[in-house]
Design an enzyme around this catalytic site. Structure first.
Site, PDB file in Angstrom:
ATOM      1  N   ARG A 269      -9.494   7.942  -1.310  1.00 17.53           N
ATOM      2  CA  ARG A 269     -10.472   8.367  -0.301  1.00 17.53           C
ATOM      3  C   ARG A 269     -11.369   9.466  -0.849  1.00 17.53           C
ATOM      4  NH1 ARG A 269      -8.993   6.669   5.192  1.00 17.53           N
ATOM      5  NH2 ARG A 269     -10.697   8.018   5.802  1.00 17.53           N
TER       6      ARG A 269
ATOM      7  N   HIS B 224      -5.651   3.586  -1.760  1.00 19.13           N
ATOM      8  CA  HIS B 224      -6.990   3.911  -1.258  1.00 19.13           C
ATOM      9  C   HIS B 224      -7.346   5.294  -1.794  1.00 19.13           C
ATOM     10  CE1 HIS B 224      -9.783   4.175   2.546  1.00 19.13           C
ATOM     11  NE2 HIS B 224     -10.409   4.505   1.436  1.00 19.13           N
TER      12      HIS B 224
ATOM     13  N   HIS C  18      -3.591  -4.600   7.667  1.00 17.48           N
ATOM     14  CA  HIS C  18      -3.710  -3.445   8.544  1.00 17.48           C
ATOM     15  C   HIS C  18      -2.783  -3.560   9.755  1.00 17.48           C
ATOM     16  CE1 HIS C  18      -5.121   0.269  10.121  1.00 17.48           C
ATOM     17  NE2 HIS C  18      -5.838   0.443   9.042  1.00 17.48           N
TER      18      HIS C  18
ATOM     19  N   GLU D 195     -10.660  -9.546   3.027  1.00 19.66           N
ATOM     20  CA  GLU D 195      -9.400  -9.125   3.654  1.00 19.66           C
ATOM     21  C   GLU D 195      -9.686  -9.023   5.138  1.00 19.66           C
ATOM     22  OE1 GLU D 195      -7.063  -6.014   1.865  1.00 19.66           O
ATOM     23  OE2 GLU D 195      -6.243  -5.431   3.812  1.00 19.66           O
TER      24      GLU D 195
ATOM     25  N   ARG E 263      -7.195  12.765   0.511  1.00 20.11           N
ATOM     26  CA  ARG E 263      -6.116  13.291   1.355  1.00 20.11           C
ATOM     27  C   ARG E 263      -4.734  12.813   0.923  1.00 20.11           C
ATOM     28  NH1 ARG E 263      -7.257  10.103   6.953  1.00 20.11           N
ATOM     29  NH2 ARG E 263      -9.275  11.097   6.709  1.00 20.11           N
TER      30      ARG E 263
ATOM     31  N   GLU F  43      -8.551   0.211  -2.865  1.00 20.32           N
ATOM     32  CA  GLU F  43      -9.395   0.250  -1.660  1.00 20.32           C
ATOM     33  C   GLU F  43     -10.349   1.417  -1.815  1.00 20.32           C
ATOM     34  OE1 GLU F  43      -7.049   0.843   1.781  1.00 20.32           O
ATOM     35  OE2 GLU F  43      -5.937  -1.003   1.539  1.00 20.32           O
TER      36      GLU F  43
ATOM     37  N   THR G 274      -8.153   3.555   8.130  1.00 18.80           N
ATOM     38  CA  THR G 274      -9.384   2.785   8.200  1.00 18.80           C
ATOM     39  C   THR G 274      -9.541   2.173   9.587  1.00 18.80           C
ATOM     40  OG1 THR G 274      -8.888   2.200   5.922  1.00 18.80           O
ATOM     41  CG2 THR G 274     -10.724   1.048   6.961  1.00 18.80           C
TER      42      THR G 274
ATOM     43  N   ASN H  89       0.846  -1.185   0.000  1.00 20.35           N
ATOM     44  CA  ASN H  89       0.000   0.000   0.000  1.00 20.35           C
ATOM     45  C   ASN H  89       0.889   1.245   0.000  1.00 20.35           C
ATOM     46  OD1 ASN H  89      -1.393   2.311   1.064  1.00 20.35           O
ATOM     47  ND2 ASN H  89      -3.065   0.965   1.643  1.00 20.35           N
TER      48      ASN H  89
ATOM     49  N   HIS I 268       0.969   6.339   1.602  1.00 20.76           N
ATOM     50  CA  HIS I 268       1.723   7.336   2.359  1.00 20.76           C
ATOM     51  C   HIS I 268       2.865   7.961   1.575  1.00 20.76           C
ATOM     52  CE1 HIS I 268      -0.966   6.932   5.492  1.00 20.76           C
ATOM     53  NE2 HIS I 268      -0.547   5.763   5.949  1.00 20.76           N
TER      54      HIS I 268
HETATM   55  N1  PXP Z   1      -5.760  -3.073   4.128  1.00 21.46           N
HETATM   56  C1  PXP Z   1      -6.717  -2.130   4.220  1.00 21.46           C
HETATM   57  C2  PXP Z   1      -8.104  -2.495   3.832  1.00 21.46           C
HETATM   58  C3  PXP Z   1      -6.413  -0.806   4.624  1.00 21.46           C
HETATM   59  O1  PXP Z   1      -7.397   0.113   4.710  1.00 21.46           O
HETATM   60  C4  PXP Z   1      -5.077  -0.493   4.914  1.00 21.46           C
HETATM   61  C5  PXP Z   1      -4.722   0.914   5.276  1.00 21.46           C
HETATM   62  O2  PXP Z   1      -4.962   1.751   4.196  1.00 21.46           O
HETATM   63  C6  PXP Z   1      -4.104  -1.508   4.799  1.00 21.46           C
HETATM   64  C7  PXP Z   1      -4.469  -2.786   4.436  1.00 21.46           C
HETATM   65  C8  PXP Z   1      -2.673  -1.257   5.095  1.00 21.46           C
HETATM   66  O3  PXP Z   1      -2.527  -0.943   6.438  1.00 21.46           O
HETATM   67  P1  PXP Z   1      -1.125  -0.438   6.989  1.00 21.46           P
HETATM   68  O4  PXP Z   1      -0.828   0.851   6.288  1.00 21.46           O
HETATM   69  O5  PXP Z   1      -1.363  -0.277   8.446  1.00 21.46           O
HETATM   70  O6  PXP Z   1      -0.128  -1.494   6.654  1.00 21.46           O
END
Ligand code: PXP
Length: 237
Positions: free
Chosen positions: A44, A42, A189, A150, A48, A69, A100, A6, A9
């Protein structure tokens, strides 16, 4: 087992400065070189971090699957149907949250999710639901026609000792059940370099892990020395 990285960031860092870099597209290419099997972003509602242009650029350039996402809102669903990522993961979204929080309530939101999932699947998009690791949520995902779940690992990652063990058992039971009823089981997550090993030992049948924050944070640390060296080289007389 596959890894989806992901890269939200990377975009966060760009957006907080209103700058043009760092580029999620460039980051995605490096993730692929590092062995990522897919890229997760994601989009959003408040935009953001990831922007529509990032999604479009990734759709054009990415050579590994893109997992989008997204919340089940009319605007974002239309974007997904236009851009057609390989996978969509439906997540709950609250405007004020930092990330999330909690899984999607596939049981309570059944009627609202059903038409969206059908439309996404018609377009050839594989659908995942980000859910709490309970059997009823897994069953609801299956009944809704999602091909994947997931499992939300955030609670496990926030706990220690017996509470973490109990959550691992819940995750393992949900993974077993999902696998048994023919769902592809993903998880994610807050997974990081410290909590991953115990998780993998406890939870079977995992197809893909989606990991973001810890990888982006680690990349800052392992890349810092090189980044400073490159600026120093430019400053050299
Ligand atoms: N899976 C989902 C559905 C998420 O919303 C997120 C965060 O955007 C992640 C995985 C990844 O989480 P993390 O950034 O904490 O590894």
């Amino acid at each position: 087992m596959k890894l989806g990285v992901n890269i939200d960031h990377v975009a966060t860092l760009r957006e907080v400065r209103g700058a043009r870099y760092p580029s999620p597209l460039e980051a995605a290419a490096l993730c692929r070189q590092g062995g990522a099997d897919s890229i997760t972003i994601h989009l959003r509602v408040d935009r953001r971090h990831i922007q529509d242009a990032d999604l479009q650029a990734l759709r054009r350039a990415l050579t590994i699957p893109l997992n989008l996402e997204m919340a089940n809102t009319p605007e974002i669903v239309e974007i997904a149907l236009t851009e057609v990522p390989e996978e969509v993961c439906l997540v709950p979204e609250k405007r004020e949250e930092l990330t999330t929080e909690g899984g999607l309530d596939a049981v309570g939101q059944f009627a609202a999710l059903k038409p969206t999932i059908a439309r996404l699947k018609e377009q050839g998009i594989a659908v995942s639901l980000f859910i709490e690791p309970t059997l009823s949520q897994v069953d609801a995902a299956k009944a809704l026609g999602a091909q994947m779940v997931e499992l939300h690992t955030g609670t496990y990652c926030d706990q220690e000792g017996a509470a973490a063990e109990a959550e691992l058992e819940r995750l393992a039971a949900a993974a077993r059940h999902g696998h048994q009823i023919g769902l592809r089981v993903n998880a994610g997550h807050s997974l990081n370099y410290d909590n991953l090993t115990a998780f993998l030992k406890a939870v079977p049948h995992l197809d893909t892990l989606n990991i973001g924050h810890s990888i982006v944070a680690r990349s800052v640390m392992v890349g810092m020395e090189q980044a400073v060296r490159e600026i120093k080289a430019l400053m050299a007389p």
